[in-house]
Design a protein around this motif. Structure first.
Motif, short mmCIF file in Angstrom:
data_model
loop_
_atom_site.label_atom_id
_atom_site.label_comp_id
_atom_site.label_asym_id
_atom_site.label_seq_id
_atom_site.Cartn_x
_atom_site.Cartn_y
_atom_site.Cartn_z
N LYS A 187 -6.61 63.67 0.25
CA LYS A 187 -7.31 62.65 1.71
C LYS A 187 -9.19 63.47 2.36
CE LYS A 187 -3.12 64.02 3.46
NZ LYS A 187 -2.43 64.31 4.75
N GLU A 188 -9.46 64.85 0.93
CA GLU A 188 -10.19 65.42 1.99
C GLU A 188 -11.23 64.01 1.76
OE1 GLU A 188 -7.31 68.66 1.72
OE2 GLU A 188 -8.21 66.81 0.66
N THR A 189 -11.31 62.73 0.20
CA THR A 189 -12.40 62.16 0.45
C THR A 189 -11.99 61.00 0.86
OG1 THR A 189 -10.94 61.35 -1.03
CG2 THR A 189 -12.59 63.28 -1.88
N PHE A 190 -11.27 61.06 1.97
CA PHE A 190 -10.71 59.78 3.26
C PHE A 190 -11.80 60.08 3.82
CE2 PHE A 190 -6.08 59.10 1.54
CZ PHE A 190 -6.66 58.79 -0.19
N PRO A 191 -11.86 58.13 4.44
CA PRO A 191 -12.89 58.45 6.15
C PRO A 191 -11.62 58.74 7.40
CG PRO A 191 -12.73 56.34 4.96
CD PRO A 191 -12.38 57.23 3.68
N GLN A 192 -11.58 58.24 7.97
CA GLN A 192 -10.97 58.72 9.49
C GLN A 192 -9.87 57.43 9.80
OE1 GLN A 192 -10.76 62.21 10.65
NE2 GLN A 192 -8.52 61.05 12.24
N THR A 193 -10.74 56.32 9.94
CA THR A 193 -9.63 55.06 9.82
C THR A 193 -8.34 55.03 8.46
OG1 THR A 193 -11.03 54.03 8.12
CG2 THR A 193 -11.52 53.72 10.42
N ILE A 194 -8.80 55.26 7.20
CA ILE A 194 -8.09 55.52 5.92
C ILE A 194 -6.98 56.37 6.17
CG2 ILE A 194 -7.48 55.99 3.81
CD1 ILE A 194 -8.97 52.62 4.35
N ARG A 195 -7.08 57.92 6.88
CA ARG A 195 -6.48 58.86 7.24
C ARG A 195 -5.14 58.45 8.47
NH1 ARG A 195 -9.74 64.48 6.95
NH2 ARG A 195 -10.86 64.61 5.66
N SER A 196 -6.26 57.95 8.90
CA SER A 196 -4.76 57.65 9.97
C SER A 196 -3.95 56.65 10.77
CB SER A 196 -6.13 56.93 11.30
OG SER A 196 -7.03 58.03 12.45
N ALA A 197 -4.57 55.48 9.38
CA ALA A 197 -3.61 54.24 8.51
C ALA A 197 -2.45 55.30 8.27
CB ALA A 197 -4.35 53.27 7.97
N GLY A 198 -3.12 56.32 7.12
CA GLY A 198 -2.10 56.43 6.67
C GLY A 198 -1.42 57.49 6.98
N LYS A 199 -0.90 57.80 8.20
CA LYS A 199 0.22 58.55 9.34
C LYS A 199 1.15 57.85 9.12
CE LYS A 199 -3.67 61.32 12.00
NZ LYS A 199 -3.20 61.57 13.65
N PHE A 200 0.94 56.43 8.75
CA PHE A 200 1.86 55.11 8.93
C PHE A 200 2.76 54.67 7.07
CE2 PHE A 200 -1.00 54.23 12.89
CZ PHE A 200 0.08 54.01 13.60
N ILE A 201 2.22 55.36 6.47
CA ILE A 201 2.32 55.61 4.94
C ILE A 201 3.99 56.43 5.23
CG2 ILE A 201 2.09 55.50 2.81
CD1 ILE A 201 1.26 53.15 4.37
N PRO A 202 5.06 56.63 4.61
CA PRO A 202 5.88 57.64 4.10
C PRO A 202 5.64 58.35 3.74
CG PRO A 202 6.73 55.40 5.15
CD PRO A 202 5.44 55.06 4.51
N LEU A 203 4.99 57.89 2.70
CA LEU A 203 4.49 59.05 0.95
C LEU A 203 3.98 60.00 1.69
CD1 LEU A 203 5.40 59.54 -1.32
CD2 LEU A 203 3.57 58.83 -2.28
N THR A 204 3.17 59.47 2.78
CA THR A 204 1.89 60.89 3.68
C THR A 204 2.99 61.76 3.95
OG1 THR A 204 0.30 58.82 4.31
CG2 THR A 204 0.24 60.96 5.87
N HIS A 205 3.70 61.81 4.48
CA HIS A 205 4.95 63.00 4.80
C HIS A 205 5.51 63.66 3.77
CE1 HIS A 205 4.34 61.22 9.22
NE2 HIS A 205 4.55 59.80 8.86
#
Length: 247
Positions: A187-205
């Motif tokens: 995730k360190e390579t993601f832009p902030q928008t992708i990181r924010s969207a990833g919070k709604f992805i179950p596998l992120t947790h």
């Protein structure tokens, strides 16, 4: 009990005969480990907050294994059994329906553990993987993540009429989870928008929980992840129990 053990052993052999299931569980994480490990190595880097790339990626790859088994392997296997009439024939045996479903959970969890063990062993031997956390706590988090996604897998199998439909539904869910959660790419390579969207992805947790426990975070720092995964587990179990069909 003897019949249950025989059923579980048969299920293990059937699992290993499915090339796509064995590939995503046992080999795909190793391929990613060796590709990115050969590029970046495992030297501590400011980019990864003073940790090595392999140290950061290994717990994320554990989450990847959980996602592939839950969203693909379980969903395809159970839906395929229903399509071929296997579940109907199982119900005619002396085994209780709960034992039949429990064997699926146990076998897939053992395969998930095997995939994780192979990954950790390879990372340790080849790249000197470091683990400052506690094994028991990590195993508990791993089990919670696995059971949560297994529940989703049973839910997919419940609504899919055929194994092909289960495969398509699984892929539709798996790839966004894989690439937006940080399970495949840090995730360190993601832009902030992708990181924010990833919070709604179950596998992120699952990724956040396993990475935190891997590095020894107190369990209290990950109550949000635990709550989300527990909710996912309860929801998956309740809905799949309501919609599950044996034929």
């Amino acid at each position: 009990m003897r019949g249950f053990a025989k059923l579980a052993w048969i299920e293990i052999k059937l699992y290993l005969r499915q090339p796509e299931a064995a590939f995503f569980t046992l080999f795909f994480p190793l391929i990613l480990l060796f590709i990115f490990g050969s590029i970046y190595g495992n030297e501590p880097s400011p980019f990864f907050n003073g940790r090595g790339m392999v140290d950061v990626s290994t717990p994320a790859y554990l989450a990847m294994i959980i996602g592939s088994v839950g969203l693909l392997s379980i969903a395809i296997a159970v839906a395929g059994y229903r399509e071929k009439g296997v579940l109907r024939r199982y119900r005619a045996t002396p085994l209780r329906p709960a034992a039949i479903l429990a064997s699926e959970v146990i076998v897939h969890f053992l395969m998930t553990l095997l995939g994780g063990a192979l990954l950790i062993a390879a990372a340790r031997i080849v790249y000197g993987l470091r683990f400052p956390g506690r094994a028991v706590v990590l195993l508990a988090g791993f089990t919670l993540g696995a059971m949560s996604f297994f529940a989703v897998g049973f839910l997919l199998a419940s609504v899919a009429r055929t194994a092909r439909v289960a495969f398509i539904l699984g892929l539709v869910l798996y790839f966004p989870n894989l690439f937006l959660s940080g399970a495949a790419i840090p995730k360190e390579t993601f832009p902030q928008t992708i990181r924010s969207a990833g919070k709604f992805i179950p596998l992120t947790h699952v990724v956040d929980l396993l990475q935190g426990l891997w590095f020894g975070d107190p369990i209290g720092q990950h109550l949000t992840e635990i709550a989300v995964l527990t909710g996912l587990l309860v929801l998956g179990v309740v809905v799949s129990a309501w919609t599950f069909r044996w034929e």
